[in-house]
Design a protein around this motif. Structure first.
Motif, PDB file in Angstrom:
ATOM      1  N   SER A 160       0.857  -1.196   0.000  1.00  0.00           N
ATOM      2  CA  SER A 160       0.000   0.000   0.000  1.00  0.00           C
ATOM      3  C   SER A 160       0.877   1.223   0.000  1.00  0.00           C
ATOM      4  N   LEU A 176       3.664   2.261  -8.427  1.00  0.00           N
ATOM      5  CA  LEU A 176       4.109   0.893  -8.200  1.00  0.00           C
ATOM      6  C   LEU A 176       5.549   0.711  -8.693  1.00  0.00           C
ATOM      7  N   ALA A 235      -5.837  -0.490  -6.961  1.00  0.00           N
ATOM      8  CA  ALA A 235      -6.102  -1.863  -6.520  1.00  0.00           C
ATOM      9  C   ALA A 235      -6.103  -2.806  -7.718  1.00  0.00           C
ATOM     10  N   VAL A 236      -5.731  -4.069  -7.482  1.00  0.00           N
ATOM     11  CA  VAL A 236      -5.762  -5.062  -8.553  1.00  0.00           C
ATOM     12  C   VAL A 236      -7.211  -5.487  -8.774  1.00  0.00           C
ATOM     13  N   LEU A 252      -4.993  -2.950 -13.123  1.00  0.00           N
ATOM     14  CA  LEU A 252      -4.882  -2.082 -11.949  1.00  0.00           C
ATOM     15  C   LEU A 252      -5.793  -0.882 -12.170  1.00  0.00           C
ATOM     16  N   LEU A 264      -1.949   3.207  -3.805  1.00  0.00           N
ATOM     17  CA  LEU A 264      -1.956   1.748  -3.959  1.00  0.00           C
ATOM     18  C   LEU A 264      -2.595   1.148  -2.710  1.00  0.00           C
ATOM     19  N   VAL A 294      -1.794  -4.201  -2.775  1.00  0.00           N
ATOM     20  CA  VAL A 294      -1.528  -4.839  -4.070  1.00  0.00           C
ATOM     21  C   VAL A 294      -0.635  -6.064  -3.871  1.00  0.00           C
TER      22      VAL A 294
END
Lengths: 269, 247
Positions: free
Chosen positions: B15, B50, B216-217, B212, B24, B27
């Motif tokens: 995160s 990321l 978030a995924v 993404l 993020l 993840v």
């Protein structure tokens, strides 16, 4: 193996800086023109208005040109320090700083390498200036040209570290112009580069105090004495201490968890 | 290449926030050797954040990143030694030649002069750029500059190659050449690739996908898996649905 890696990286960073220096001849010329204008025009004009008494390390009355030469060497180092930090802000905006920072070596080491490479270029400029000044009859004792080398390196490192520190806190290139006005000019004018401390004291006690605490003054005095084969111990210790403080703050500034990359990311998110 | 049991990249519970804004959110994913993983997300999805965390330009307080089994926070040098990166912004020195740029990078990774020469020749030849090694980067077009950047990222034989939208701003043939080349690289050399993009046509049938969105995924898996999960007929529709539903 590990030591070799450190040395390879140092070699690479220094080589890159030298190549950039060779490719940017205008930068070299303009870096020399600035102090030469001060020497040929400003100093000549002020020669008669500013009487300089006999003060160490000088043993006789000297011309104003002779007095300001160490200050102008300091100016070269100061501008170079700021210029290399400017190039770091530029590098960071352009992304090439990232390629440096993602290589598998400690960040403090990479920053010190970058600093050393910048100082090397600055020292080359300083010697070119001294050579021109020699032909202009501003001459120091021969051994002075050797003893001034460590003083130039130490002062260059200190001013480079200051530039590094500033670059770690400047978010964008545009802000850099402000730094020039708020850092370079006050540092230069509030120092012993153009007039000795006692002269400043005659006009203002406050300015005198500021000038004597200005690390740039100490760097200039270190260079002044070294150019005459003497060591000004106080200036040497003061400059070294300033170097250590600036460097530590700069390294903290470039730390991934709290430094500038983080804040810059905030803007880019 | 010696077999390494650990994934080339493993991200767990990562995160990150800029102040109060979450970039993020927990993840997790892994990229295996020889696998080409496409990180698909609209602008602002968190891709660049990321990448900045994986490359240690930022440091995360929550979650964990391992490159070839090395924790980026605990063993940064070992982890970064296994990583090659092509950033979104061009990072070559325009006034230096291709060779000078590559030698600079090789020295940062501790390659000796001789080894660097050999590796530079190998990588440039693979992309048909060796003849242009003495030219200044300024003289190269955008596609060729990108090829040099890819060659540079591979000089030290990393296990993981990160590419952050490397084809942005390139013309169609240059884009295709780069996409083809990187995919070939995965199957031929066994390197793991994580490729961030928002361009659907850069995805191949057998790629793995990570969608993404808003940090978030949203979905992860092979192309057929993603299509099935989204109930879509093609990746474009699936991407649209996955990023729209979450919006």
């Amino acid at each position: 193996m590990r030591v070799m890696h450190y040395l390879q990286a140092l070699r690479g960073i220094v080589a890159r800086e030298l190549l950039r220096f060779v490719h940017q001849r205008e930068r070299f010329v303009s870096a020399l023109v600035r102090p030469l204008v001060w020497l040929f025009i400003f100093a000549a004009g002020f020669r008669s208005t500013l009487g300089v008494a006999i003060i160490p390390p000088y043993e006789t009355y000297i011309l104003y040109e002779v007095y300001i030469t160490p200050g102008l060497l300091g100016m070269i180092l100061l501008f170079n320090g700021m210029q290399s930090s400017l190039s770091m802000v530029y590098d960071r905006e352009m992304g090439s700083m990232k390629t440096l920072l993602v290589c598998p070596l400690p960040r403090w080491y990479l920053l010190i390498d970058k600093l050393l490479a910048g100082v090397l270029v600055a020292v080359l400029q300083a010697y070119t200036f001294l050579l021109i000044a020699w032909f202009y009859d501003v001459q120091a004792p021969l051994e002075g040209y050797l003893t001034v080398l460590p003083a130039l390196i130490l002062s260059g490192l200190m001013l480079g570290a200051l530039g590094l520190l500033l670059s770690s806190f400047i978010k964008q290139l545009e802000n850099f112009a402000g730094v020039m006005n708020f850092v370079i000019f006050p540092m230069f004018f509030l120092s012993t580069a153009l007039y000795p401390l006692w002269k400043i004291q005659e006009s203002s006690e406050l300015l005198y105090t500021l000038a004597s605490y200005n690390p740039f003054s100490q760097a200039v005095e270190l260079i002044r004495f070294a150019l005459y084969g003497q060591l000004n111990l106080y200036a040497c210790v003061y400059t070294s201490a300033a170097l250590i403080v600036f460097l530590i703050v700069a390294i903290i500034g470039y730390n991934p968890s709290r430094g500038m990359m983080q804040r810059k990311g905030g803007a880019a998110a | 290449m010696t077999p390494n049991p650990s994934p080339a990249l493993s991200v767990t519970g990562l995160s990150y926030a800029y102040g109060k804004k979450k970039a993020l959110d927990r993840v997790s994913f892994a990229v295996q050797p020889g696998e080409c993983t496409i990180l698909l997300g609209p602008n602002g999805a968190g891709k660049t954040t990321l990448f900045s965390l994986i490359t240690r330009l930022y440091a995360s307080r929550e979650g964990r990143i391992q490159i070839a089994g090395h924790d980026v926070r605990k063993e940064p040098s070992r982890a970064l030694a296994q990583l090659g990166v092509v950033f979104q912004q061009p990072t070559l020195d325009l006034d230096l030649t291709v060779m000078q740029n590559l030698h600079y990078h090789a020295s940062l990774h501790g390659l000796s002069r001789r080894r660097a020469d050999a590796r530079i020749q190998e990588e440039l030849e693979r992309q048909g750029m060796y003849e242009r090694r003495k030219e200044k980067v300024r003289q190269l077009n955008g596609g060729h500059r990108r090829r040099v950047e890819i060659a540079r990222a591979l000089l030290h034989n990393p296990r993981l190659l990160l590419l952050d939208e490397p084809t942005v701003g390139l013309d169609v043939p240059s884009r295709k050449a780069i996409v083809d080349y990187v995919h070939r690289l995965c199957s031929d050399s066994g390197i793991a690739v994580l490729w961030a993009t928002h361009l659907i046509d850069e995805i191949y049938e057998d790629d793995r996908l990570i969608v993404l969105h808003r940090g978030a995924v949203q979905a992860e898996g092979s192309v057929p898996d993603i299509l099935k999960a989204a109930g879509a007929e093609n990746v474009g529709d699936a991407f649209h649905m996955l990023t729209r539903e979450a919006a």
